[in-house]
Design an enzyme around this catalytic site. Structure first.
Site, PDB file in Angstrom:
ATOM      1  CD  GLU A 101       6.781  36.069  41.849  1.00  0.00           C
ATOM      2  OE1 GLU A 101       7.328  37.223  42.194  1.00  0.00           O
ATOM      3  OE2 GLU A 101       6.736  35.178  42.736  1.00  0.00           O
ATOM      4  CD1 TRP A 151      12.335  37.982  47.625  1.00  0.00           C
ATOM      5  CD2 TRP A 151      11.396  38.814  49.594  1.00  0.00           C
ATOM      6  NE1 TRP A 151      11.297  38.807  47.492  1.00  0.00           N
ATOM      7  CE2 TRP A 151      10.716  39.404  48.415  1.00  0.00           C
ATOM      8  CE3 TRP A 151      10.763  39.109  50.765  1.00  0.00           C
ATOM      9  CZ2 TRP A 151       9.576  40.097  48.571  1.00  0.00           C
ATOM     10  CZ3 TRP A 151       9.550  39.896  50.969  1.00  0.00           C
ATOM     11  CH2 TRP A 151       9.135  40.541  49.638  1.00  0.00           C
ATOM     12  CE  LYS A 162      12.156  42.770  48.341  1.00  0.00           C
ATOM     13  NZ  LYS A 162      11.649  43.140  47.191  1.00  0.00           N
ATOM     14  CB  THR A 198      11.208  35.396  43.395  1.00  0.00           C
ATOM     15  OG1 THR A 198      10.850  36.124  44.597  1.00  0.00           O
ATOM     16  CG2 THR A 198      10.103  34.721  42.899  1.00  0.00           C
TER      17      THR A 198
HETATM   18  P1  AMP Z   1      10.523  41.143  44.642  1.00  0.00           P
HETATM   19  O1  AMP Z   1       9.916  39.906  43.947  1.00  0.00           O
HETATM   20  O2  AMP Z   1      11.873  40.570  45.177  1.00  0.00           O
HETATM   21  O3  AMP Z   1      10.869  42.112  43.783  1.00  0.00           O
HETATM   22  O4  AMP Z   1       9.550  41.620  45.798  1.00  0.00           O
HETATM   23  C1  AMP Z   1       8.486  41.916  45.435  1.00  0.00           C
HETATM   24  C2  AMP Z   1       7.861  42.170  46.684  1.00  0.00           C
HETATM   25  O5  AMP Z   1       8.473  43.241  47.362  1.00  0.00           O
HETATM   26  C3  AMP Z   1       6.565  42.738  46.694  1.00  0.00           C
HETATM   27  O6  AMP Z   1       5.321  41.752  46.574  1.00  0.00           O
HETATM   28  C4  AMP Z   1       6.114  43.538  47.861  1.00  0.00           C
HETATM   29  O7  AMP Z   1       5.820  42.676  48.944  1.00  0.00           O
HETATM   30  C5  AMP Z   1       7.809  44.050  47.961  1.00  0.00           C
HETATM   31  N1  AMP Z   1       7.751  45.379  47.630  1.00  0.00           N
HETATM   32  C6  AMP Z   1       8.012  45.858  46.407  1.00  0.00           C
HETATM   33  N2  AMP Z   1       7.968  47.112  45.958  1.00  0.00           N
HETATM   34  C7  AMP Z   1       7.472  47.663  47.056  1.00  0.00           C
HETATM   35  C8  AMP Z   1       6.715  48.865  47.435  1.00  0.00           C
HETATM   36  N3  AMP Z   1       7.022  50.250  46.977  1.00  0.00           N
HETATM   37  N4  AMP Z   1       6.341  48.970  49.086  1.00  0.00           N
HETATM   38  C9  AMP Z   1       6.284  47.997  49.681  1.00  0.00           C
HETATM   39  N5  AMP Z   1       6.581  46.824  49.257  1.00  0.00           N
HETATM   40  C10 AMP Z   1       7.099  46.728  48.293  1.00  0.00           C
END
Ligand code: AMP
Length: 541
Positions: free
Chosen positions: A328, A444, A439, A184
């Protein structure tokens, strides 16, 4: 006194064996890269996974070896999830949307021994090949008839598989053995690897099966638009076979029209993905004047689901479940089902609650803390950084002592980098992001990385990269910069400079020159002020 119960190691392969025994007619239906539609039952897939396991052993892959995949959602990719982890090796899913630089880094960091790739990615791997480790071998996930001409020494998936018979007993090893690896983005520096284990994966699978039981049922068809290369497609590769739900894999075609057709043809009940893909589907539904037949539920996560999107789905009788989690966390942390007491509430009120990020799953503890690390009340008012704890959450990062040292607080909780409030009913609302990341369409962009690269341009004295809300991509990067001289450099110059290091979609959409950047009390650039100031900034089309 100790309990007197057996202790069997939790194994991922047992999920597929269970599906083979218990869900004989459930299927994995895949739109393939080659263009056809493949159907395979869980028993057939289990047999093929055993054949592939033997093929891996024949290629000298053993316990702890990392085996990478660069592939879309399809049955062969799913087979690899089981074949690789089943022999005790580690399935390293690579995100093809990373920049070549990041891809080279993670392949080298993971020390991958084999790379399985879809036909689509052969040209990309040919380009990267001179910089890849000479010991890395390549397997194209196709049949002999589709094997491409290539200067690389490419192995053929179906040849390897059919050379083996399906008689194989999955080996036993301790349940903490590593099973999967997913990188990530870090806020700065290189991507960081979350290293899952058999134990964490099986427990997470059970967590998903309980929390998402409306769709995870025998005979229900689920479409993961969320990729297998992105946080284990939110646990579906395991949770669907465990519960007997069928999977409909979209392959590389994720536009609204392709999704609508596939969902309609297969009567998909539940579809999972980030908000960006649902915009395309909603536009298609509007244009055709109908939703796909059988479509009853959408799971939205990865970024905040806009209220208007939830409202649009609910009005066409598609129940929205808004989920939150992260790489994570394996990744599911919270899901947004409403309590039965809200069954009779007006749509408006239900949508209000669905726009929150849901409630914690069993096995995931949540706390919000103030700047001193003190726990804040769950009263819906107090907002602080969100920490999590549980058996499917990382305790550090793969071969990265520096990031590992910063991952947990002194009490062993993992800091998510999200800022949130939690109300008295347990509903989580993500209010901001403490981590310096943007995002875009579920992927990312590290603002700090873009800033560091921009600062190496002689025309830039200082800069900050912030997220600006975007109707399609959720967020897009905007650079606010101070020029080094009276006449600012051309935007196109800076973008070409950044393009040496970044993928095209990671480049800022716009660059604004200012005299000074706002500072916080501690002298850092105040991104909060910038985000507020530029919240309505019109990005060029
Ligand atoms: P990832 O590891 O790429 O899945 O990203 C995780 C991150 O995405 C989280 O820590 C949040 O910052 C963002 N995220 C995931 N789901 C949501 C959601 N439903 N609403 C807002 N942010 C989210």
């Amino acid at each position: 006194m100790q309990g007197q119960m057996m202790h069997r190691p939790l194994r991922i392969a047992d999920i597929l064996t269970f599906a083979e025994d218990s869900h004989k007619t459930s299927e994995v239906i895949s739109r393939t890269v080659e263009g056809d539609l493949n159907r395979i039952t869980y028993p057939d897939m289990a047999a093929r996974a055993r054949q592939m396991a033997k093929a891996l052993i024949a290629l000298d892959i053993s316990l702890g070896d990392r085996v990478a995949t660069l592939a879309w959602n399809g049955y062969r990719h799913l087979e690899l999830y089981y074949a690789i982890s089943g022999i005790g090796a580690v399935c390293h899913t690579i995100n093809p949307r990373l920049s070549p630089e990041q891809m080279l880094y993670i392949i080298g960091h993971a020390e991958d021994r084999l790379l399985f790739l879809d036909l689509t990615f052969v040209p990309l791997v040919e380009k990267l090949a001179p910089q890849l480790p000479k010991t890395l071998r390549f397997v194209v996930m196709t049949a002999r008839a589709h094997m491409p001409d290539s200067p690389l020494d490419l192995l053929c998936y179906e040849d390897l598989l059919t050379a083996q018979d399906p008689h194989y007993a999955w080996p036993e090893f301790p349940e903490d053995t590593a099973s999967g690896l997913c990188y990530t983005s870090g806020t700065t520096g290189h991507p960081k690897g979350a290293l899952y284990s058999h134990r964490s994966t099986v427990l997470h699978t059970m967590l998903c099966a309980i929390s998402l039981r409306d769709c995870l049922q025998p005979g229900r068809k689920i479409l993961p638009v969320v990729p297998l290369f992105h946080v284990n497609a939110w646990g579906l590769p395991y949770a669907a076979p465990l519960t007997g739900a069928s999977l409909v894999m979209p392959g590389p075609r994720l536009d609204g029209a392709s999704l609508w057709d596939l969902m309609n043809d297969e009567q998909v009940f539940s579809a999972w993905g980030v908000p960006t893909v649902w915009l395309g589907l909603l536009a298609e539904i509007k244009q055709r004047g109908a939703k796909p037949v059988g479509f009853g539920e959408v799971i939205i996560g990865g970024s905040a689901a806009p209220r208007s999107m939830i409202d649009a789905f609910e009005r066409m009788d598609v129940s929205v479940c808004h989920a939150w989690g992260m790489t994570e966390m394996s990744p599911v942390g919270t899901v947004g089902h409403l309590p039965p007491s809200m069954d009779d509430h007006p749509l408006e009120q239900r949508v209000d609650v669905k726009a929150k990020q849901g409630r914690r799953c069993f096995g995931v503890d949540l706390k919000i803390v103030d700047e001193a690390g003190a726990a804040l009340p769950h009263d819906g008012q107090a907002s602080g950084e969100l920490y999590v704890r549980g058996n499917s959450i990382v305790s550090g990062y793969f071969a990265n002592p520096e990031a590992t040292a910063q991952a947990l607080d002194p009490d062993g909780w993992f800091g998510t980098g999200d800022v949130a409030s939690i109300d008295a009913d347990g509903f989580l609302t993500i209010t901001d992001r403490a981590k310096d990341l943007i995002k875009s369409g579920g992927e990312w962009i590290s603002s700090l990385d873009v800033e560091n690269m921009a600062m190496s341009h002689p025309g830039i004295a200082n800069c900050a990269v912030i997220a600006v809300p975007h109707p399609k991509w959720d967020e897009r990067p905007l650079m606010v910069a101070v020029a080094a001289e009276d006449i600012p450099p051309k935007k196109s110059d800076i973008l070409s400079h950044l393009a040496q290091y970044l993928a095209k979609w990671q480049l800022p959409d716009d660059i604004v020159f200012v005299d000074t950047l706002p500072l916080t009390a501690t002298g850092k650039v105040s991104k909060l002020t910038l985000r507020q100031e530029y919240a309505d900034h019109a990005l060029p089309a």
